[in-house]
Design an enzyme around this catalytic site. Structure first.
Site, short mmCIF file in Angstrom:
data_model
loop_
_atom_site.label_atom_id
_atom_site.label_comp_id
_atom_site.label_asym_id
_atom_site.label_seq_id
_atom_site.Cartn_x
_atom_site.Cartn_y
_atom_site.Cartn_z
CE1 TYR A 196 -3.58 -2.55 0.49
CE2 TYR A 196 -4.66 -0.53 1.19
CZ TYR A 196 -4.74 -1.84 0.78
OH TYR A 196 -5.97 -2.42 0.63
CE LYS A 222 1.46 -17.54 -3.18
NZ LYS A 222 0.53 -18.70 -3.26
CG ASP A 226 -2.41 -20.08 -1.86
OD1 ASP A 226 -1.86 -20.08 -0.74
OD2 ASP A 226 -1.96 -20.70 -2.84
CG ASP A 259 -8.25 -4.53 1.46
OD1 ASP A 259 -9.19 -4.05 2.12
OD2 ASP A 259 -8.18 -4.50 0.22
CG ASP A 316 -13.90 -6.85 1.90
OD1 ASP A 316 -13.60 -6.11 2.85
OD2 ASP A 316 -14.41 -6.43 0.84
C1 IPM Z 1 -10.48 -1.03 3.88
C2 IPM Z 1 -10.71 -0.39 2.53
C3 IPM Z 1 -9.54 0.53 2.23
C4 IPM Z 1 -8.27 -0.30 2.22
C5 IPM Z 1 -9.68 1.33 0.92
C6 IPM Z 1 -10.96 2.12 0.88
C7 IPM Z 1 -8.51 2.22 0.67
O1 IPM Z 1 -10.87 -1.36 1.58
O2 IPM Z 1 -10.36 -0.28 4.88
O3 IPM Z 1 -10.46 -2.25 3.96
O4 IPM Z 1 -7.95 -0.93 1.21
O5 IPM Z 1 -7.60 -0.32 3.25
MG MG Z 2 -11.03 -3.36 2.36
#
Ligand code: IPM
Ligand code: MG
Length: 366
Positions: free
Chosen positions: A143, A193, A226, A250, A254
């Site tokens: 990042y 990884k 993975d 990240d 999710d």
């Molecule tokens: C998160 C989001 C952010 C990230 C984006 C919006 C930059 O996806 O907080 O998970 O990738 O960190």
């Molecule tokens: Mg995110």
């Protein structure tokens, strides 16, 4: 005790709607305490800031955050701003503030609330009792790594990003994970990884060293990312604390959020500096923004994390968490967790109202 100063960034999309409900929960806590416990000050961040100031984060907004006792953030971004030059896109503000505040450890708990078990796309027996904590490194890795950018190299348009981790960066986030594990079931899975990426080969080595030297009482295992993505679906209960890099964290959070039924349920705390930042893990959800249907629970639960980690107000944090559980048990559902024929479908404000009512009731029982 002086009121805690909270810098509030409603942000973009559904951000303002969900933040409004969370701030109202803070007011409820003051109300039941009979004194002003919190002082909030709002500022624009992300696209909302760009529209007014032509930058996603003003120096004033940053100053406000730095001088606060904690920061509450909604979400930033949206298609409207995707066409902007990279440097002024809403996401830059979020990454910028994390970096400026030194928030290298992002705690993302994935907890299944019993009344929501059937909202998970996974079978009940897989998700029952899930309570895992992902510690995502937040101010390093790909990042932020240099070199980066899109440029012509030997006449060919080339996009570059750099995965980079230093030993101290890995050590400090590993310690956060091990410390958390000591308060839980003393189990850490470090995700990397290492079979392909040298930066994460170092990651694995350093996490192992910190574990062996400083936390011999914690059981550490390593997993390739993975495989981890697959194991989270196959058998999520095997995990307790997961520690991983910025990008992998990240993605995996999710995924982990869906185990719990909805990404609209997951809060987060970003720690490591003087001021903690609290935000739902979901994005600005432009498709449902302004409709009053967004789930405010992730943001409300982020406030609970704020009370716990920044202010040591564990009783109040527990009321909020319990209030959320009760409201769900009573059948209230925003559209993301609603299933036809089950429970009462409510909008953002009503969900917030229900939680605040429950907080009031719980506080009277103390
Ligand atoms: C998160 C989001 C952010 C990230 C984006 C919006 C930059 O996806 O907080 O998970 O990738 O960190
Ligand atoms: Mg995110």
């Amino acid at each position: 005790m002086a009121a805690k100063r909270i810098c509030v960034f409603p942000g973009d999309g559904v951000g303002p709607e969900v933040v409004r409900e969370a701030v109202a929960v803070l007011r409820t806590l003051s109300e039941v305490a009979g004194r002003r416990m919190f002082e909030t000050e709002e500022a624009l961040l992300g696209g909302a800031s760009y529209d007014v100031h032509a930058v996603p984060m003003t120096p004033r907004a940053l100053k406000l955050a730095k001088e606060a006792d904690a920061v509450l953030l909604g979400a930033v971004g949206g298609p409207k701003w995707d066409v902007l030059p990279f440097a002024v896109r809403p996401e830059r503000a979020l990454l910028g503030i994390r970096k400026e505040l030194g928030l290298f450890a992002n705690l993302r708990p994935a907890v299944v609330f019993a009344p929501l078990i059937d909202a998970s796309p996974l079978r009940r027996e897989l998700v029952e009792g899930i309570d895992l904590m992902v510690v995502r490194e937040l101010t390093g890795g790909i990042y932020f790594g240099e070199p980066r950018g899109v440029r012509m190299i030997d006449g060919v348009e080339t996009g570059i990003n750099t995965e980079i981790y230093t030993r101290p960066e890995i050590e400090r986030v590993a310690r956060v994970a091990f410390e958390l594990a000591r308060k839980r079931s003393r189990k850490v899975t470090s995700v990397d990884k290492a079979n392909v990426l040298e930066a994460t080969e170092l990651w694995r080595k350093v996490v192992a060293e910190v574990g062996a030297k400083e936390y011999p009482d914690v059981v550490l295992s390593h997993m390739l990312v993975d495989n981890c993505a697959m194991q989270l679906i196959r058998w999520p209960r095997q995990f307790d604390v997961i520690v991983t890099t910025n990008l992998f964290g990240d993605i995996l959070t999710d995924e982990a959020s869906m185990i719990t039924g909805s990404i609209g349920m997951l809060p987060s705390a970003s720690l490591g500096g003087k001021v903690g930042l609290y935000e739902p893990i979901h994005g600005s959800a432009p498709d449902i923004a302004g409709k009053g249907v967004a789930n405010p629970l992730a943001t409300i639960l982020s406030v609970a994390m704020m009370l716990k980690y920044s202010f040591d107000m564990t009783a109040e944090a527990a009321w909020i968490e319990e209030a959320v559980e009760r409201v769900l048990a009573d059948g209230y559902r925003t559209v993301d967790i609603y299933r036809e024929g089950e429970g009462k479908k409510v909008g953002t404000t009503e969900m917030g109202d229900r939680v605040r009512d429950a907080v009031r009731k719980l506080s009277q029982k103390r």
